[in-house]
Design a protein around this motif. Sequence first.
Motif, PDB file in Angstrom:
ATOM      1  N   ALA A   1     -10.730  -3.323   9.616  1.00  0.00           N
ATOM      2  CA  ALA A   1     -11.918  -3.926   8.985  1.00  0.00           C
ATOM      3  C   ALA A   1     -13.306  -3.847   8.555  1.00  0.00           C
ATOM      4  CB  ALA A   1     -12.670  -5.386  10.063  1.00  0.00           C
ATOM      5  N   THR A   2     -13.659  -2.428  10.032  1.00  0.00           N
ATOM      6  CA  THR A   2     -14.460  -1.215  10.168  1.00  0.00           C
ATOM      7  C   THR A   2     -15.091  -0.472   9.190  1.00  0.00           C
ATOM      8  OG1 THR A   2     -13.984  -1.116  12.088  1.00  0.00           O
ATOM      9  CG2 THR A   2     -16.011  -2.707  11.582  1.00  0.00           C
ATOM     10  N   ALA A   3     -13.749   0.317   8.888  1.00  0.00           N
ATOM     11  CA  ALA A   3     -13.498   0.897   7.809  1.00  0.00           C
ATOM     12  C   ALA A   3     -14.530   1.245   6.951  1.00  0.00           C
ATOM     13  CB  ALA A   3     -12.606   1.715   7.579  1.00  0.00           C
ATOM     14  N   GLU A   4     -14.887   2.536   6.496  1.00  0.00           N
ATOM     15  CA  GLU A   4     -15.888   2.872   6.096  1.00  0.00           C
ATOM     16  C   GLU A   4     -14.945   3.752   4.889  1.00  0.00           C
ATOM     17  OE1 GLU A   4     -20.450   5.475   4.616  1.00  0.00           O
ATOM     18  OE2 GLU A   4     -19.510   5.283   7.060  1.00  0.00           O
ATOM     19  N   VAL A   5     -15.049   3.266   3.428  1.00  0.00           N
ATOM     20  CA  VAL A   5     -14.053   3.834   2.494  1.00  0.00           C
ATOM     21  C   VAL A   5     -14.697   3.666   1.565  1.00  0.00           C
ATOM     22  CG1 VAL A   5     -12.862   2.800   1.441  1.00  0.00           C
ATOM     23  CG2 VAL A   5     -12.172   1.583   3.119  1.00  0.00           C
ATOM     24  N   ASN A   6     -15.149   5.012   0.569  1.00  0.00           N
ATOM     25  CA  ASN A   6     -15.410   5.300  -0.380  1.00  0.00           C
ATOM     26  C   ASN A   6     -15.009   4.866  -1.757  1.00  0.00           C
ATOM     27  OD1 ASN A   6     -16.953   7.318   1.426  1.00  0.00           O
ATOM     28  ND2 ASN A   6     -15.393   8.582   1.735  1.00  0.00           N
ATOM     29  N   VAL A   7     -14.524   3.893  -1.877  1.00  0.00           N
ATOM     30  CA  VAL A   7     -14.222   3.471  -3.120  1.00  0.00           C
ATOM     31  C   VAL A   7     -14.521   1.692  -3.074  1.00  0.00           C
ATOM     32  CG1 VAL A   7     -12.846   4.533  -3.911  1.00  0.00           C
ATOM     33  CG2 VAL A   7     -12.017   2.431  -2.493  1.00  0.00           C
ATOM     34  N   ILE A   8     -15.025   1.260  -3.783  1.00  0.00           N
ATOM     35  CA  ILE A   8     -15.421  -0.301  -4.100  1.00  0.00           C
ATOM     36  C   ILE A   8     -14.360  -1.214  -3.285  1.00  0.00           C
ATOM     37  CG2 ILE A   8     -17.666   0.435  -6.142  1.00  0.00           C
ATOM     38  CD1 ILE A   8     -15.537  -0.781  -8.097  1.00  0.00           C
ATOM     39  N   PRO A   9     -14.821  -2.041  -3.154  1.00  0.00           N
ATOM     40  CA  PRO A   9     -14.070  -3.217  -2.739  1.00  0.00           C
ATOM     41  C   PRO A   9     -12.696  -3.229  -3.545  1.00  0.00           C
ATOM     42  CG  PRO A   9     -16.045  -3.337  -1.319  1.00  0.00           C
ATOM     43  CD  PRO A   9     -16.410  -2.528  -2.692  1.00  0.00           C
ATOM     44  N   MET A  10     -11.473  -3.933  -3.569  1.00  0.00           N
ATOM     45  CA  MET A  10     -10.693  -4.341  -5.103  1.00  0.00           C
ATOM     46  C   MET A  10      -9.676  -4.613  -4.455  1.00  0.00           C
ATOM     47  SD  MET A  10      -8.847  -0.613  -4.848  1.00  0.00           S
ATOM     48  CE  MET A  10     -10.268   0.939  -4.627  1.00  0.00           C
ATOM     49  N   PRO A  11      -8.518  -5.346  -5.967  1.00  0.00           N
ATOM     50  CA  PRO A  11      -7.790  -6.387  -5.539  1.00  0.00           C
ATOM     51  C   PRO A  11      -6.010  -4.616  -4.369  1.00  0.00           C
ATOM     52  CG  PRO A  11      -7.909  -6.570  -7.483  1.00  0.00           C
ATOM     53  CD  PRO A  11      -9.075  -5.514  -6.915  1.00  0.00           C
ATOM     54  N   GLY A  12      -5.464  -6.354  -3.908  1.00  0.00           N
ATOM     55  CA  GLY A  12      -4.206  -5.348  -4.164  1.00  0.00           C
ATOM     56  C   GLY A  12      -3.843  -5.065  -5.364  1.00  0.00           C
ATOM     57  N   PHE A  13      -2.543  -3.709  -5.418  1.00  0.00           N
ATOM     58  CA  PHE A  13      -1.788  -3.258  -5.813  1.00  0.00           C
ATOM     59  C   PHE A  13      -0.277  -2.668  -5.398  1.00  0.00           C
ATOM     60  CE2 PHE A  13      -5.019  -0.114  -4.858  1.00  0.00           C
ATOM     61  CZ  PHE A  13      -4.505   1.154  -5.130  1.00  0.00           C
ATOM     62  N   SER A  14      -0.113  -2.159  -7.004  1.00  0.00           N
ATOM     63  CA  SER A  14       1.809  -1.691  -5.998  1.00  0.00           C
ATOM     64  C   SER A  14       1.733  -0.458  -7.171  1.00  0.00           C
ATOM     65  CB  SER A  14       2.143  -2.724  -6.643  1.00  0.00           C
ATOM     66  OG  SER A  14       2.552  -3.204  -4.550  1.00  0.00           O
ATOM     67  N   VAL A  15       2.213   0.586  -6.349  1.00  0.00           N
ATOM     68  CA  VAL A  15       2.160   1.497  -8.008  1.00  0.00           C
ATOM     69  C   VAL A  15       3.688   2.122  -7.495  1.00  0.00           C
ATOM     70  CG1 VAL A  15       1.523   3.735  -8.457  1.00  0.00           C
ATOM     71  CG2 VAL A  15       0.357   2.768  -7.424  1.00  0.00           C
ATOM     72  N   TYR A  16       4.260   2.311  -8.837  1.00  0.00           N
ATOM     73  CA  TYR A  16       5.973   2.649  -8.793  1.00  0.00           C
ATOM     74  C   TYR A  16       6.925   3.951  -9.328  1.00  0.00           C
ATOM     75  CZ  TYR A  16       6.146  -2.458  -7.859  1.00  0.00           C
ATOM     76  OH  TYR A  16       6.054  -3.899  -7.719  1.00  0.00           O
ATOM     77  N   ASP A  17       6.798   4.409  -8.662  1.00  0.00           N
ATOM     78  CA  ASP A  17       7.030   6.172  -8.988  1.00  0.00           C
ATOM     79  C   ASP A  17       5.467   7.361 -10.250  1.00  0.00           C
ATOM     80  OD1 ASP A  17       9.292   7.129  -7.712  1.00  0.00           O
ATOM     81  OD2 ASP A  17      10.560   6.191  -9.253  1.00  0.00           O
ATOM     82  N   ASP A  18       4.591   6.592  -9.255  1.00  0.00           N
ATOM     83  CA  ASP A  18       3.005   6.994 -10.293  1.00  0.00           C
ATOM     84  C   ASP A  18       3.027   6.855 -11.576  1.00  0.00           C
ATOM     85  OD1 ASP A  18       1.938   8.188  -8.819  1.00  0.00           O
ATOM     86  OD2 ASP A  18       2.959   9.461  -8.541  1.00  0.00           O
ATOM     87  N   ALA A  19       4.447   5.766 -11.977  1.00  0.00           N
ATOM     88  CA  ALA A  19       4.679   5.844 -13.903  1.00  0.00           C
ATOM     89  C   ALA A  19       3.870   3.807 -14.455  1.00  0.00           C
ATOM     90  CB  ALA A  19       5.764   5.495 -13.852  1.00  0.00           C
TER      91      ALA A  19
END
Length: 201
Positions: free
Chosen positions: A130-148
């Motif tokens: 929860a305290t991690a500093e992340v270099n991207v804006i907050p975003m909803p969850g997502f799934s990636v399938y074979d980079d396609a």
Amino acid sequence: MTHSVPWQQRLSSGTEDIQDEVIRWYQQTRHGKGYVPTMIWGTLQTEAYATVILRRVVEFLEVPDDVPAGVAKRMERQQVLYHGEHHYDVILGEQALYTNIGGPEVMREQMERLLRDIDLPSLSLGVLAATAEVNVIPMPGFSVYDDARVHYELVSTGVDVTEPDELALHDKAFNALSSVACYGGAAKDLITKAMMFWSND
């Protein structure tokens, strides 16, 4: 390119058919990625946890109630974790370990499941503190399938993204999250801490 179909249309016959569709996605995917900030990734859910989730879906969307059949299919989908030809990189938000799905007993059992499966050869499981500093804006969850294909599950619909430039941005975002997530012993420590929380509740 994006494509979406409202959940009430996709679930017009209940939850079983769409779970069958998801099984096919996973069976056809050799390398999948998932960022799930506030709940447990479906392919690692216990039967009790999945039952609560699908029950809430049915009640919220007011679609036909076939929860036991839908849960059975979700459990069937988890077989991909035990087949050597698949690999999944998954990042859970630390909040996912604390979002109350079904009460302490269900959550404690779910933490035990995560600790049992975290070392599977098919799985790279990270926890984003929860305290991690992340270099991207907050975003909803997502799934990636074979980079396609990237898939989002929103309140009213599921959205698929297939445009190459957009896929590349999702890959970049996932890598940014992965770079600051906890893995191995550090991830186990966060899960164990959550398990103790639910054991003392």
